[in-house]
Design a protein around this motif. Sequence first.
Motif, PDB file in Angstrom:
ATOM      1  N   TRP A 143      -2.782  10.461  -0.639  1.00 51.38           N
ATOM      2  CA  TRP A 143      -4.060   9.751  -0.507  1.00 51.38           C
ATOM      3  C   TRP A 143      -3.874   8.415   0.210  1.00 51.38           C
ATOM      4  CZ3 TRP A 143      -5.253  10.564  -6.390  1.00 51.38           C
ATOM      5  CH2 TRP A 143      -5.708  11.872  -6.594  1.00 51.38           C
ATOM      6  N   ALA A 144      -2.812   7.694  -0.133  1.00 47.09           N
ATOM      7  CA  ALA A 144      -2.571   6.392   0.493  1.00 47.09           C
ATOM      8  C   ALA A 144      -2.345   6.543   1.990  1.00 47.09           C
ATOM      9  CB  ALA A 144      -1.367   5.713  -0.158  1.00 47.09           C
ATOM     10  N   GLY A 145      -1.549   7.543   2.377  1.00 48.11           N
ATOM     11  CA  GLY A 145      -1.309   7.770   3.786  1.00 48.11           C
ATOM     12  C   GLY A 145      -2.566   8.175   4.533  1.00 48.11           C
ATOM     13  N   TYR A 146      -3.353   9.031   3.908  1.00 48.31           N
ATOM     14  CA  TYR A 146      -4.624   9.459   4.498  1.00 48.31           C
ATOM     15  C   TYR A 146      -5.506   8.239   4.765  1.00 48.31           C
ATOM     16  CZ  TYR A 146      -8.706  12.619   5.014  1.00 48.31           C
ATOM     17  OH  TYR A 146      -9.785  13.309   5.475  1.00 48.31           O
ATOM     18  N   TYR A 147      -5.654   7.377   3.750  1.00 47.20           N
ATOM     19  CA  TYR A 147      -6.478   6.174   3.912  1.00 47.20           C
ATOM     20  C   TYR A 147      -5.905   5.257   4.998  1.00 47.20           C
ATOM     21  CZ  TYR A 147      -8.448   1.592   3.155  1.00 47.20           C
ATOM     22  OH  TYR A 147      -9.044   0.380   3.376  1.00 47.20           O
ATOM     23  N   ALA A 148      -4.592   5.052   4.970  1.00 43.16           N
ATOM     24  CA  ALA A 148      -3.964   4.131   5.932  1.00 43.16           C
ATOM     25  C   ALA A 148      -4.108   4.625   7.366  1.00 43.16           C
ATOM     26  CB  ALA A 148      -2.491   3.945   5.587  1.00 43.16           C
ATOM     27  N   SER A 149      -4.229   5.939   7.555  1.00 42.12           N
ATOM     28  CA  SER A 149      -4.433   6.473   8.901  1.00 42.12           C
ATOM     29  C   SER A 149      -5.862   6.244   9.385  1.00 42.12           C
ATOM     30  CB  SER A 149      -4.099   7.969   8.947  1.00 42.12           C
ATOM     31  OG  SER A 149      -5.078   8.754   8.266  1.00 42.12           O
ATOM     32  N   LEU A 150      -6.796   6.078   8.448  1.00 35.53           N
ATOM     33  CA  LEU A 150      -8.197   5.838   8.800  1.00 35.53           C
ATOM     34  C   LEU A 150      -8.506   4.359   8.980  1.00 35.53           C
ATOM     35  CD1 LEU A 150      -9.944   8.306   6.300  1.00 35.53           C
ATOM     36  CD2 LEU A 150      -9.522   8.679   8.742  1.00 35.53           C
ATOM     37  N   TYR A 151      -7.862   3.507   8.175  1.00 35.47           N
ATOM     38  CA  TYR A 151      -8.145   2.070   8.175  1.00 35.47           C
ATOM     39  C   TYR A 151      -6.847   1.271   8.309  1.00 35.47           C
ATOM     40  CZ  TYR A 151     -12.590   3.771   6.331  1.00 35.47           C
ATOM     41  OH  TYR A 151     -13.778   4.447   6.157  1.00 35.47           O
ATOM     42  N   PRO A 152      -6.115   1.439   9.389  1.00 35.97           N
ATOM     43  CA  PRO A 152      -4.815   0.751   9.509  1.00 35.97           C
ATOM     44  C   PRO A 152      -4.931  -0.764   9.455  1.00 35.97           C
ATOM     45  CG  PRO A 152      -5.506   1.680  11.622  1.00 35.97           C
ATOM     46  CD  PRO A 152      -6.431   2.239  10.593  1.00 35.97           C
ATOM     47  N   GLU A 153      -6.058  -1.301   9.882  1.00 33.62           N
ATOM     48  CA  GLU A 153      -6.222  -2.751   9.918  1.00 33.62           C
ATOM     49  C   GLU A 153      -6.372  -3.368   8.532  1.00 33.62           C
ATOM     50  OE1 GLU A 153     -10.348  -1.066   9.777  1.00 33.62           O
ATOM     51  OE2 GLU A 153      -8.447  -0.538  10.710  1.00 33.62           O
ATOM     52  N   LYS A 154      -6.561  -2.540   7.500  1.00 33.17           N
ATOM     53  CA  LYS A 154      -6.767  -3.059   6.145  1.00 33.17           C
ATOM     54  C   LYS A 154      -5.532  -2.903   5.260  1.00 33.17           C
ATOM     55  CE  LYS A 154     -11.761  -2.150   6.197  1.00 33.17           C
ATOM     56  NZ  LYS A 154     -12.896  -1.506   5.479  1.00 33.17           N
ATOM     57  N   VAL A 155      -4.446  -2.364   5.809  1.00 28.12           N
ATOM     58  CA  VAL A 155      -3.242  -2.079   5.014  1.00 28.12           C
ATOM     59  C   VAL A 155      -2.108  -2.993   5.466  1.00 28.12           C
ATOM     60  CG1 VAL A 155      -1.582  -0.318   4.321  1.00 28.12           C
ATOM     61  CG2 VAL A 155      -3.982   0.314   4.730  1.00 28.12           C
ATOM     62  N   SER A 156      -1.576  -3.779   4.524  1.00 30.39           N
ATOM     63  CA  SER A 156      -0.481  -4.690   4.849  1.00 30.39           C
ATOM     64  C   SER A 156       0.873  -3.993   4.799  1.00 30.39           C
ATOM     65  CB  SER A 156      -0.481  -5.885   3.901  1.00 30.39           C
ATOM     66  OG  SER A 156      -0.321  -5.453   2.552  1.00 30.39           O
TER      67      SER A 156
END
Length: 341
Positions: A143-156
Motif C-alpha cells: 500500500w505504501a509503495g502504491y501511494y508513493a507512486s501516485l503522490y511522490p511529492e508528498k513522501v519524504s
Amino acid sequence: MVGASHSEPQIQRHDFFVDGDTGVRLFVRELVIPTGVGSSAGGPILLLHGARVPGLASFDLPVPGGSFAADLAQLGFDVYVMDVRGFGRSTRPKEMDEPPGLHAPLVRSSLAAHDISAVVDAIRKRRGVARVALLGWATGGQWAGYYASLYPEKVSTLILLNSLYRGNSAQALMGRGTDSEDPAHPGHFNQASCGAYRLNDAASLLRPWDHSIPMQDKSEWRDPAVAKAYVDAALASDPTAQARNPPGFRSPCGAMEDSFYLATGRQLWDASLITAPTLILASERDFWSRAEDRENLAADLVHARRVQVIVIPGATHFVHLDRPDRGRALLLNSIKTFMAR
C-alpha cells in the motif's frame, strides 16, 4: 486521548479520526515526545499495518517491548499509526456485516491508497510539513509503495518491510497451486478462498509466527507477554469477535487478492514513479516476501534519490515484535541510519 507510554513515560499518545472518502472515518494514533523533553528532528512517519492485524495491534502494544511505534518515537520521530478502512477502529464497509460469500474481496489497494492519502494530508497539515515518511509492513508495504507512486511529492522516505512487489518464484501461501488460485481459472484469484472478508482467531495469528521461530521454546525468541498482547489487541479490534466460537476478528480480503497477483508475477504499481529515498528491508526467515521481490523493486526504483536493500540475518516476518537480539535492534538501527543521511 493523551497518555503516557507504557514503557517510556515521556511519550504522549493522542487518538483522532480523519475524514476519508464519503462515509469513511479513519482512525489514527499519534505518538510524540513533548517539546522540551525530546526531539522531533526525525520528522513525521506513518506506519501501515498488513492484511490482517490492524495498526495498534501491529505497532503499539501495551506491554514492554511491544511498541515499535514507541521505539521510533524515542529515536526522534513523530509517529502515526493508522487503520485502513475495514480494519480496527476505522469505518468498515457495510458488506462486512453480511456473510463473506455474498461479495467480492473488499478494500483493494486503490482504496487503501485513498485512505493513506487522507491521513498523509492530515499529518502534513498537523505538523506543518510538505512530506511524510511511510513505513509499511507486509501488505502495508504494498500500500505504501502504491501511494508513493501516485503522490511522490508528498513522501519524504519510503520504508518497505517484508513486502511483495513482483515475482514468479515460489510463494507458498499465495502462489500458483495454492488454495488462493482458482482451480477452474489458473492464474486467477480464488474468491471462494476468502470472500469479502475473512475471520481470524488466535491460533491463526500465532501459527505462522511459531513456524518461523527455529527453536522449540518460542520464549527464547519473543516475549510471551508481547505474543499475548498481539493476539488480545487483534481480537479486541473487532467488537464482534467475542460473539464467535472461537473468538475471531474480521479483515477484508482485497489485500489477499492483490497479494496473489503480486505473487504470481503481475505488476500492481510502478516503482519508477517514486522519487523518495527508499529502504527495502527483508527478514532472512520471512515467509511472505522473496528475494525476487526486493531485487525487482530495487531495479525499478530508477528515480528514487537513494535506494538501499538490507536483509536482517535470521529475522522472522514479525521482526519488529521479536526480542531485540533477534533482529529488532538491527531493524531499528537500519531505519535510524538510513533516515539520518
